[in-house]
Design an enzyme around this catalytic site. Sequence first.
Site, PDB file in Angstrom:
ATOM      1  N   LYS A  87       0.885  -1.037   0.058  1.00 39.10           N
ATOM      2  CA  LYS A  87       0.013  -0.112  -0.085  1.00 39.10           C
ATOM      3  C   LYS A  87       0.897   1.137   0.180  1.00 39.10           C
ATOM      4  CE  LYS A  87      -0.725   0.328   4.959  1.00 39.10           C
ATOM      5  NZ  LYS A  87      -0.056   1.597   5.189  1.00 39.10           N
TER       6      LYS A  87
ATOM      7  N   LYS B 253      -0.093  -0.038  10.200  1.00 38.27           N
ATOM      8  CA  LYS B 253       0.978   0.614   9.632  1.00 38.27           C
ATOM      9  C   LYS B 253       0.108   1.975   9.197  1.00 38.27           C
ATOM     10  CE  LYS B 253       3.944  -2.715   9.418  1.00 38.27           C
ATOM     11  NZ  LYS B 253       3.184  -3.499  10.230  1.00 38.27           N
ATOM     12  N   ASP B 254       1.022   2.866   9.367  1.00 35.83           N
ATOM     13  CA  ASP B 254       0.289   4.218   9.068  1.00 35.83           C
ATOM     14  C   ASP B 254       0.390   4.745   7.622  1.00 35.83           C
ATOM     15  OD1 ASP B 254       2.943   5.477   8.485  1.00 35.83           O
ATOM     16  OD2 ASP B 254       2.987   6.245  10.330  1.00 35.83           O
ATOM     17  N   ALA B 255      -0.046   5.901   7.124  1.00 34.12           N
ATOM     18  CA  ALA B 255      -0.174   6.183   5.851  1.00 34.12           C
ATOM     19  C   ALA B 255       1.212   6.695   5.192  1.00 34.12           C
ATOM     20  CB  ALA B 255      -1.286   7.285   5.725  1.00 34.12           C
ATOM     21  N   ALA B 256       2.097   7.012   6.096  1.00 37.81           N
ATOM     22  CA  ALA B 256       3.273   7.406   5.333  1.00 37.81           C
ATOM     23  C   ALA B 256       4.275   6.431   4.749  1.00 37.81           C
ATOM     24  CB  ALA B 256       3.974   8.373   6.247  1.00 37.81           C
TER      25      ALA B 256
END
EC number: 5.4.99.27
Length: 401
Positions: free
Chosen positions: A49, A78-81
Amino acid sequence: MIPPRPYLTASLPGIGGTIKESCDDFLVEEIPAYQPCGSGDHAYLIVEKRGITTLEAIRRIARHLNVAERAIGYAGMKDAAGVTRQTISVEHVKPEAAEGVELDGLKIVSATRHTNKLKLGHLKGNRFRIVVRDIAPHAGEVVPAVLEILQQRGVPNYFGYQRYGSQGNSHLIGAAMLRHDWQGATDRLMGEPEAVRDEQWRAGIEAYQRGDLAGALELFPRHCRSEREVLQRLAARPDGFERAFAVIHPRLKKLYLSALQSWLFDQVVEHRIQQIDALLPGDLAWKHVNGACFLVEDADTEAERTRTFEISATGPIFGCKMKQPAGKPLEIEQQILDNEQIRPADFDMGGGLRMEGERRPLRIPLEAPSFRIEGDRLELEFSLVKGSYATALLREITKNF
C-alpha cells in the site's frame, strides 16, 4: 509541544536531514511469524500500500471482495506515510480472486491459503528501508558510530511523538480522563490554536476557548467529527462536560488512555537512558526469546545475560493489573505516577475502559543494519522487533526530534 527525549548517543552529533519527502523514501515490510501452509479457509494476502493506513486498505479490499471488514485479520497497524508490505487474512475468499488485484493506493502481491485468521501480534517484526535527504557532511563518520553503539547497547524503546496524536496532546486527554476531569479532557480534545495550521480550524479552537460554542461548531472542520459531536452536546448544555465527552467512541477513548501509557513509559526510558543496558536489583527483566519476565534479585549475576542481549530491564505500561518491580525501579515508576496524580487502580474506568497493563523492554535489539551515503543522501536499512518504532533509531542518527 513535547520536548525531545534524551539520546543514548548524545556524545555524537546529529546528521540532520529530512525524511518522508516521498512515499518511496520510507519502505516497511513485515517479517511474518509464520508462513501460510497452503490450505484452509483463509486467504493470506501480501498487500503493498502507498499513502493509506492499514484500516483504509482493509476497507477498500473488503469492498472490492464483497466481504465484511470483520472477516479480515491483520498482524500490525501501519500508518499512511510511505510504502508498506504487510499480510492480511480474508476468510472464505479464493486466493485466485484476490491475487493481482490493484486498487487505488494498493495492490495485492500474492495470495495463499492458511488455516487461521491473522491477529494482532502475529509477526516477528519489520524490515525498514529509509532515505534521509539533505544530511550533514560529517554523516560518513557519525552514522557507523551511532549504529555501533546501538548494536552494542540497544535502541531506546521510546514510543515517541507518533503515539501522541496530530497535536501531540492525546496523552493529556487520557490523563484528564483518569482524573475524571471531563472539562480538562474536553479542553485538551479541542486542542490549542498554535498546534494546527488551518486558519479556520485555529479560529474554531479560539472560539471554543472564548466560550463561543456555536461559533466553534461552525468553524471546526468536518473531519473533526469527535470535536463537533462534543460541541453539539455542549451547546445544548454548556456545563455538561461529562455527558458531552461520553459521545466519543470507546475506541478513541482507549487510544487516549494508551497514549498516556506510552507517555509514562517514555518517561521511564528517559530516566534510565544512560544505564539502559544495565539491570538494577528489583527490575523485572525481559527475556527477548519469549517475552517472559522475572524479578532480578542479584543484578551482577545477570550482567552477562544482559551484555549478550538475552535479557533487558523493563518499564511499565501502567494498568490496574500490571506486575510491579521492586527496589529502585519501583521508586522510579511510583514517582512518575505520583507526579501525574495517578494510581494504578485508576486505569480500571469501567464501561469497557479497563487497561490492565503489561511490561515492555526499555531497549530493543538492532538487527542487520546497513547504510549507504551518496552525496547528501543516506539510505538506511535495518530490522526491529514488533511493537517498536523506526523513529527510535532515526532520532539517534538525525538528532532532529
